[in-house]
Design a protein around this motif. Structure first.
Motif, PDB file in Angstrom:
ATOM      1  N   GLY A   3     -28.734  13.257 -15.329  1.00  0.00           N
ATOM      2  CA  GLY A   3     -28.488  11.974 -14.682  1.00  0.00           C
ATOM      3  C   GLY A   3     -27.009  11.705 -14.487  1.00  0.00           C
ATOM      4  N   LEU A   4     -26.213  12.017 -15.487  1.00  0.00           N
ATOM      5  CA  LEU A   4     -24.773  11.795 -15.404  1.00  0.00           C
ATOM      6  C   LEU A   4     -24.121  12.689 -14.360  1.00  0.00           C
ATOM      7  CD1 LEU A   4     -23.960  11.595 -19.229  1.00  0.00           C
ATOM      8  CD2 LEU A   4     -24.067   9.684 -17.620  1.00  0.00           C
ATOM      9  N   SER A   5     -24.550  13.946 -14.310  1.00  0.00           N
ATOM     10  CA  SER A   5     -23.899  14.910 -13.425  1.00  0.00           C
ATOM     11  C   SER A   5     -24.263  14.713 -11.961  1.00  0.00           C
ATOM     12  CB  SER A   5     -24.250  16.340 -13.854  1.00  0.00           C
ATOM     13  OG  SER A   5     -25.644  16.575 -13.759  1.00  0.00           O
ATOM     14  N   THR A   6     -25.416  14.092 -11.695  1.00  0.00           N
ATOM     15  CA  THR A   6     -25.852  13.928 -10.307  1.00  0.00           C
ATOM     16  C   THR A   6     -25.680  12.512  -9.785  1.00  0.00           C
ATOM     17  OG1 THR A   6     -28.139  13.492 -11.032  1.00  0.00           O
ATOM     18  CG2 THR A   6     -27.553  15.778 -10.492  1.00  0.00           C
ATOM     19  N   GLY A   7     -25.348  11.569 -10.642  1.00  0.00           N
ATOM     20  CA  GLY A   7     -25.249  10.166 -10.224  1.00  0.00           C
ATOM     21  C   GLY A   7     -24.224   9.907  -9.140  1.00  0.00           C
ATOM     22  N   GLY A   8     -23.193  10.730  -9.056  1.00  0.00           N
ATOM     23  CA  GLY A   8     -22.176  10.531  -8.037  1.00  0.00           C
ATOM     24  C   GLY A   8     -22.489  11.215  -6.735  1.00  0.00           C
ATOM     25  N   SER A   9     -23.724  11.735  -6.588  1.00  0.00           N
ATOM     26  CA  SER A   9     -24.089  12.501  -5.382  1.00  0.00           C
ATOM     27  C   SER A   9     -25.265  11.869  -4.653  1.00  0.00           C
ATOM     28  CB  SER A   9     -24.439  13.947  -5.770  1.00  0.00           C
ATOM     29  OG  SER A   9     -23.380  14.548  -6.478  1.00  0.00           O
ATOM     30  N   LEU A  10     -25.353  10.550  -4.678  1.00  0.00           N
ATOM     31  CA  LEU A  10     -26.450   9.872  -4.000  1.00  0.00           C
ATOM     32  C   LEU A  10     -26.380  10.147  -2.505  1.00  0.00           C
ATOM     33  CD1 LEU A  10     -26.235   6.421  -5.809  1.00  0.00           C
ATOM     34  CD2 LEU A  10     -27.861   8.241  -6.251  1.00  0.00           C
ATOM     35  N   GLU A  11     -27.510  10.530  -1.907  1.00  0.00           N
ATOM     36  CA  GLU A  11     -27.515  10.913  -0.507  1.00  0.00           C
ATOM     37  C   GLU A  11     -28.485  10.100   0.356  1.00  0.00           C
ATOM     38  OE1 GLU A  11     -28.226  15.087  -0.343  1.00  0.00           O
ATOM     39  OE2 GLU A  11     -26.291  15.622  -1.224  1.00  0.00           O
ATOM     40  N   ALA A  12     -29.211   9.176  -0.227  1.00  0.00           N
ATOM     41  CA  ALA A  12     -30.144   8.380   0.571  1.00  0.00           C
ATOM     42  C   ALA A  12     -29.372   7.632   1.653  1.00  0.00           C
ATOM     43  CB  ALA A  12     -30.900   7.392  -0.318  1.00  0.00           C
ATOM     44  N   ASP A  39     -28.770   6.870 -16.892  1.00  0.00           N
ATOM     45  CA  ASP A  39     -27.574   7.707 -16.735  1.00  0.00           C
ATOM     46  C   ASP A  39     -27.225   7.861 -15.260  1.00  0.00           C
ATOM     47  OD1 ASP A  39     -27.370   8.066 -19.446  1.00  0.00           O
ATOM     48  OD2 ASP A  39     -28.192  10.099 -19.465  1.00  0.00           O
ATOM     49  N   TYR A  40     -28.249   8.077 -14.448  1.00  0.00           N
ATOM     50  CA  TYR A  40     -28.075   8.291 -13.015  1.00  0.00           C
ATOM     51  C   TYR A  40     -27.469   7.055 -12.345  1.00  0.00           C
ATOM     52  CZ  TYR A  40     -29.468   9.723  -8.256  1.00  0.00           C
ATOM     53  OH  TYR A  40     -29.485  10.069  -6.939  1.00  0.00           O
ATOM     54  N   ILE A  41     -28.021   5.882 -12.665  1.00  0.00           N
ATOM     55  CA  ILE A  41     -27.541   4.631 -12.080  1.00  0.00           C
ATOM     56  C   ILE A  41     -26.108   4.338 -12.527  1.00  0.00           C
ATOM     57  CG2 ILE A  41     -27.869   2.131 -12.044  1.00  0.00           C
ATOM     58  CD1 ILE A  41     -30.887   2.666 -12.271  1.00  0.00           C
ATOM     59  N   LEU A  42     -25.847   4.523 -13.825  1.00  0.00           N
ATOM     60  CA  LEU A  42     -24.499   4.279 -14.340  1.00  0.00           C
ATOM     61  C   LEU A  42     -23.474   5.209 -13.713  1.00  0.00           C
ATOM     62  CD1 LEU A  42     -24.576   3.630 -18.186  1.00  0.00           C
ATOM     63  CD2 LEU A  42     -23.547   2.213 -16.417  1.00  0.00           C
ATOM     64  N   SER A  43     -23.817   6.472 -13.629  1.00  0.00           N
ATOM     65  CA  SER A  43     -22.909   7.445 -13.044  1.00  0.00           C
ATOM     66  C   SER A  43     -22.627   7.114 -11.584  1.00  0.00           C
ATOM     67  CB  SER A  43     -23.502   8.852 -13.159  1.00  0.00           C
ATOM     68  OG  SER A  43     -22.625   9.826 -12.649  1.00  0.00           O
ATOM     69  N   GLY A  44     -23.674   6.685 -10.856  1.00  0.00           N
ATOM     70  CA  GLY A  44     -23.487   6.299  -9.460  1.00  0.00           C
ATOM     71  C   GLY A  44     -22.569   5.100  -9.332  1.00  0.00           C
ATOM     72  N   LEU A  45     -22.736   4.087 -10.203  1.00  0.00           N
ATOM     73  CA  LEU A  45     -21.885   2.901 -10.162  1.00  0.00           C
ATOM     74  C   LEU A  45     -20.434   3.248 -10.467  1.00  0.00           C
ATOM     75  CD1 LEU A  45     -21.488  -0.182 -10.002  1.00  0.00           C
ATOM     76  CD2 LEU A  45     -22.013  -0.274 -12.449  1.00  0.00           C
ATOM     77  N   CYS A  46     -20.223   4.044 -11.507  1.00  0.00           N
ATOM     78  CA  CYS A  46     -18.855   4.416 -11.893  1.00  0.00           C
ATOM     79  C   CYS A  46     -18.186   5.227 -10.784  1.00  0.00           C
ATOM     80  CB  CYS A  46     -18.871   5.208 -13.195  1.00  0.00           C
ATOM     81  SG  CYS A  46     -19.405   4.246 -14.633  1.00  0.00           S
TER      82      CYS A  46
END
Length: 325
Positions: free
Chosen positions: A49-58, A123-130
């Motif tokens: 989740g942490l490693s992929t959160g910054g790669s949102l593609e929707a 983890d995914y949501i947090l990583s995306g926000l950060c």
């Protein structure tokens, strides 16, 4: 990117692959958690989740991100994030506010007990926000701390590596904290002209997504998430969904219901849960769900359920005891 065909995992999670063909479709949180759990197990990456959160593609989220990056201040961007969070998730949007110590806290509401199946999603949501905060504010942006409502997992060190901030666990909340001066600082990439064009597209897409779900169901979800009270007025509910009271009533009439009916039925369902929990007296339950007292709850409960709250409590507890025996 994954290096393998995820189709079997998608099917095992109960997700129709055809739904994924449209990036603006929605998948239930239970199915998302099952998919994340399977992906973590297959890849062996506990910090997936942490490693992929910054790669949102929707497409919908990228459109929202473009709008936020054109804002003149972070305060404006956070306001848009709250208003159009539906482009990212049907869950309650994060809230933000200044603290007395000169910092700002952005918090995600928690409505269910935390367990391992939900960790990857958080983890995914947090990583995306950060990741988004660093994109919009620049490399000099630093979080003061991150607060999480669970014990340190085995991959604890990965939080610092991916989120670039100290983390406190067992905090009863999911929040990020940063200095308040960032809220009003002029952002170098702001572009009001482009922002106005994107804002129209964002608004139209948000309305499109909103229209896919029944308004009555979204109101019930908001009640479950404590985003509105059981005593909410038409104006308060309409403001939550950024529509007029007239539009609210028209949509509910088309769905064959009314706000009064939804609030009453939701109160009854909440009363049923609290009666089974057996933690509160019937008078206390009546007050907690917005009734004037036990007499009102008794009258409405009998009308909808066919028995009094006391009778329902006795019946359900007896059934539960029989199941255990």
């Amino acid at each position: 990117m994954l290096g393998f065909d995820p189709s079997p995992l998608i099917e095992q999670a109960g997700i129709d692959a055809r739904v994924l063909a449209d990036p603006d479709n929605r998948i239930t949180l239970e199915k998302v958690d099952r998919l994340f759990t399977s992906l973590t197990r297959l890849t062996g990456k506990s910090d997936l989740g942490l490693s992929t959160g910054g790669s949102l593609e929707a497409r919908s989220y990228n459109l929202l991100q473009h709008l936020l990056m054109c804002c003149s201040t972070l305060s404006e961007a956070l306001t848009f994030l709250h208003r159009y969070y539906i482009l990212f998730s049907d869950e309650a949007p994060p809230t933000f506010g200044r603290k007395g110590d000169g910092s700002v806290k952005v918090s995600f509401p928690i409505h269910d007990a935390m367990d391992d199946s939900k960790l990857v999603r958080y983890d995914y949501i947090l990583s995306g926000l950060c990741h988004w905060l660093r994109l919009i504010c620049g490399r000099e942006f630093k979080l003061t701390q991150i607060l999480l409502p669970f014990s340190p997992p085995p991959y604890e060190s990965a939080y610092q590596r991916w989120l670039h901030a100290p983390v406190r666990f067992n905090c009863q909340e999911v929040s990020v904290v940063f200095p308040a001066f960032w809220l009003d600082k002029q952002l170098h990439q702001s572009n009001p002209h482009i922002m106005n064009m994107i804002k129209t597209e964002v608004k139209n897409l948000a309305e499109k997504i909103n229209n896919r779900a029944l308004l009555s169901d979204r109101i019930r979800q908001a009640l479950q998430q404590n985003r509105i009270e059981f005593s909410a007025t038409q104006r308060e509910v309409a403001e939550l969904f950024h529509i007029s009271s007239r539009t609210l009533n028209r949509h509910l009439q088309q769905e064959g219901t009314s706000l009064k009916s939804i609030l009453t039925q939701s109160r009854i369902e909440e009363a049923k849960k609290m009666l089974v929990d057996n933690k509160y007296s019937i008078e206390q339950i009546a007050m907690k769900i917005g009734f004037s007292g036990r007499r009102t709850l008794d009258r409405i409960f009998i009308k909808y359920v066919g028995m009094s709250p006391a009778q329902y409590r006795s019946k359900r507890i007896a059934e539960m005891n029989a199941e255990v025996a």
